[in-house]
Design a protein around this motif. Structure first.
Motif, PDB file in Angstrom:
ATOM      1  N   GLU A 110      -2.998  42.811   6.115  1.00  0.00           N
ATOM      2  CA  GLU A 110      -4.373  43.153   6.442  1.00  0.00           C
ATOM      3  C   GLU A 110      -5.020  43.733   5.194  1.00  0.00           C
ATOM      4  O   GLU A 110      -4.362  44.396   4.397  1.00  0.00           O
ATOM      5  CB  GLU A 110      -4.353  44.233   7.535  1.00  0.00           C
ATOM      6  N   THR A 164      -2.150  43.620  12.511  1.00  0.00           N
ATOM      7  CA  THR A 164      -2.184  44.826  11.681  1.00  0.00           C
ATOM      8  C   THR A 164      -3.582  45.444  11.646  1.00  0.00           C
ATOM      9  O   THR A 164      -3.796  46.479  11.010  1.00  0.00           O
ATOM     10  CB  THR A 164      -1.738  44.501  10.239  1.00  0.00           C
ATOM     11  N   ARG A 176       2.163  46.229  18.473  1.00  0.00           N
ATOM     12  CA  ARG A 176       0.899  45.782  17.889  1.00  0.00           C
ATOM     13  C   ARG A 176       0.884  44.262  17.733  1.00  0.00           C
ATOM     14  O   ARG A 176       1.863  43.657  17.292  1.00  0.00           O
ATOM     15  CB  ARG A 176       0.631  46.472  16.555  1.00  0.00           C
ATOM     16  N   GLU A 216       4.408  50.348  14.593  1.00  0.00           N
ATOM     17  CA  GLU A 216       4.551  49.067  15.294  1.00  0.00           C
ATOM     18  C   GLU A 216       4.338  49.226  16.795  1.00  0.00           C
ATOM     19  O   GLU A 216       3.915  48.284  17.462  1.00  0.00           O
ATOM     20  CB  GLU A 216       5.932  48.469  14.996  1.00  0.00           C
ATOM     21  N   GLY A 234       2.787  44.333   7.418  1.00  0.00           N
ATOM     22  CA  GLY A 234       3.572  44.848   8.542  1.00  0.00           C
ATOM     23  C   GLY A 234       3.949  43.798   9.559  1.00  0.00           C
ATOM     24  O   GLY A 234       3.421  42.685   9.582  1.00  0.00           O
ATOM     25  N   VAL A 242       4.226  42.232  13.271  1.00  0.00           N
ATOM     26  CA  VAL A 242       3.415  42.178  14.483  1.00  0.00           C
ATOM     27  C   VAL A 242       4.154  41.362  15.531  1.00  0.00           C
ATOM     28  O   VAL A 242       5.102  40.631  15.207  1.00  0.00           O
ATOM     29  CB  VAL A 242       2.015  41.575  14.197  1.00  0.00           C
ATOM     30  N   GLU A 276       0.966  51.607   5.435  1.00  0.00           N
ATOM     31  CA  GLU A 276       1.616  50.992   6.585  1.00  0.00           C
ATOM     32  C   GLU A 276       1.321  51.792   7.849  1.00  0.00           C
ATOM     33  O   GLU A 276       0.960  52.967   7.767  1.00  0.00           O
ATOM     34  CB  GLU A 276       3.125  50.905   6.362  1.00  0.00           C
ATOM     35  N   HIS A 287       4.878  38.554  10.473  1.00  0.00           N
ATOM     36  CA  HIS A 287       4.254  39.555   9.596  1.00  0.00           C
ATOM     37  C   HIS A 287       2.829  39.167   9.224  1.00  0.00           C
ATOM     38  O   HIS A 287       2.519  37.990   9.096  1.00  0.00           O
ATOM     39  CB  HIS A 287       5.057  39.733   8.304  1.00  0.00           C
TER      40      HIS A 287
END
Ligand code: DAH
Length: 356
Positions: free
Chosen positions: A228, A187, A184, A127, A208, A210, A124, A225
């Motif tokens: 990636e 990801t 962000r 952010e 994660g 975004v 991970e 979310h």
């Protein structure tokens, strides 16, 4: 002293406190019997013996009576307590409300577990990200349309906050100065961070949150979310990408699941594709994400950064593929959820439908 009355009084003592009082009254240091015994010495021998015998009998009788009454009272107290604390096991219990994983977490776990089986590690990233990792190093220069103010939440530091908050690079170094700070927007920045910190070969997935500066509506949320994926090694090909995404399709939709790829453009891959998955149950294609072969620009940006950190270049001669997909999007399609905003309104009536 009336011994009969004394014994009766003890037998009727209403509680332990009162009983203790009686014990002191008769047998205590200044109690009636004790006091009487003290006077024995002043009596003539005959009388003394007789009175002594009587007093000893009384004393014994009182002790027995006290003991018996004490046992009785204690037993009564115990019974009362048991009655009071009795459990009615036939009463229906309380149903404690049970929590559960959010639908987003469930989908993330499902996806991540499929990739774990394929040997991927799960990592991970932050952010709040620097422009460098979110854009520049991904071959998205300043003029790129994706960097429009429309799409990105910029994070402004005031003087005080700047000291309190920094963005850390892959090695904990301060990268706050590498362009502006953003929430962000995808990801993908984690591709760069991970490559800088590790040497190939490797396989990772990055779930994660975004953020997009977006007018929200049924299909747009400002927070959602992504998952990636990144695979880098000496001989990684497009066929590996197709194999992995097809395996994901089978993991999600069963044996008949399959994937379809169509060429498209993303700055960080070349060639770039968008992929869809076949949903056998509904007989339809679901457009789920983008992917492609890692653009050589990324390897160069990563190696340059490594070199600045005093590390050897590690990506010359390497190839790789990457993908990114929307987590909520998969859930929306699969469960027929009509509005993406339902996800984070925290209405239990919505969330409870997805408890396992
Ligand atoms: N970052 C892209 C987005 O947010 C998704 C994406 C496309 C990720 C292609 C990738 C990729 O890794 O290769 O829309």
């Amino acid at each position: 002293m009336d011994i009969e009355a004394a014994l009766e009084e003890i037998g009727r003592a209403p509680n332990l406190e009162r009983l203790q009082g009686l014990k002191v009254h008769y047998l205590g240091k200044n109690g009636q019997v004790t006091q009487a015994m003290k006077t024995l010495g002043q009596l003539p021998p005959e009388e003394r013996r007789e009175k002594g015998r009587v007093l000893n009998e009384w004393k014994r009788a009182l002790e027995l009576a006290l003991e018996a009454r004490e046992a009785q009272l204690k037993e009564q107290a115990l019974q009362a307590q048991l009655e009071q604390e009795a459990l009615d096991v036939s009463l229906p219990g309380y149903a404690f409300p049970s929590g559960g994983l959010h639908i987003t977490s469930r989908i993330v776990l499902e996806l991540v577990n499929i990739f774990r089986r394929l040997g991927f590690s799960v990592v991970e990233g932050p952010e709040v990200e620097s422009e460098f990792f979110n854009f520049d190093a991904l071959n998205m220069p300043e003029w790129h349309p994706a960097r429009d103010m429309q799409d990105t939440f910029w994070v402004e530091f005031n003087r005080a906050a700047e000291e309190a908050f920094t963005i850390q690079g892959p090695f904990g170094e301060d990268v706050t100065g590498l362009g502006g700070a953003v929430l962000r927007t995808h990801t993908s920045g984690m591709q760069i961070r991970y490559m800088i910190q590790h040497t190939p070969p490797f396989r990772i997935v990055v779930p994660g949150r975004v953020f997009r500066y977006e007018q929200t509506d049924a299909s747009h949320e400002a927070m959602f979310h992504q998952l990636e994926g990144l695979v880098v090694g000496p001989n990684i090909t497009m066929a590996d990408l197709k194999g992995a995404i097809s395996e994901l399709a089978r993991g999600l939709f069963g044996k008949e699941g399959k994937a379809r790829f169509q060429p498209t453009f993303f700055p960080f891959v070349e060639p770039g594709v968008q992929f869809a998955m076949w949903w056998p149950e509904r007989q339809k294609w679901l457009e789920l994400g983008g992917a492609g072969m890692v653009h050589p620009y990324l390897f160069k940006a990563v190696d340059d950064y490594r070199e600045r950190q005093g590390l050897p270049r590690a990506y010359e001669g390497m190839t790789g593929w990457a993908f990114g997909m929307g987590v909520e999007r998969l859930a929306l399609l699969r469960y027929g959820i009509p509005d993406i905003r339902y996800f984070y309104q925290n209405r239990l009536s919505f969330l409870r439908q997805f408890r396992g």
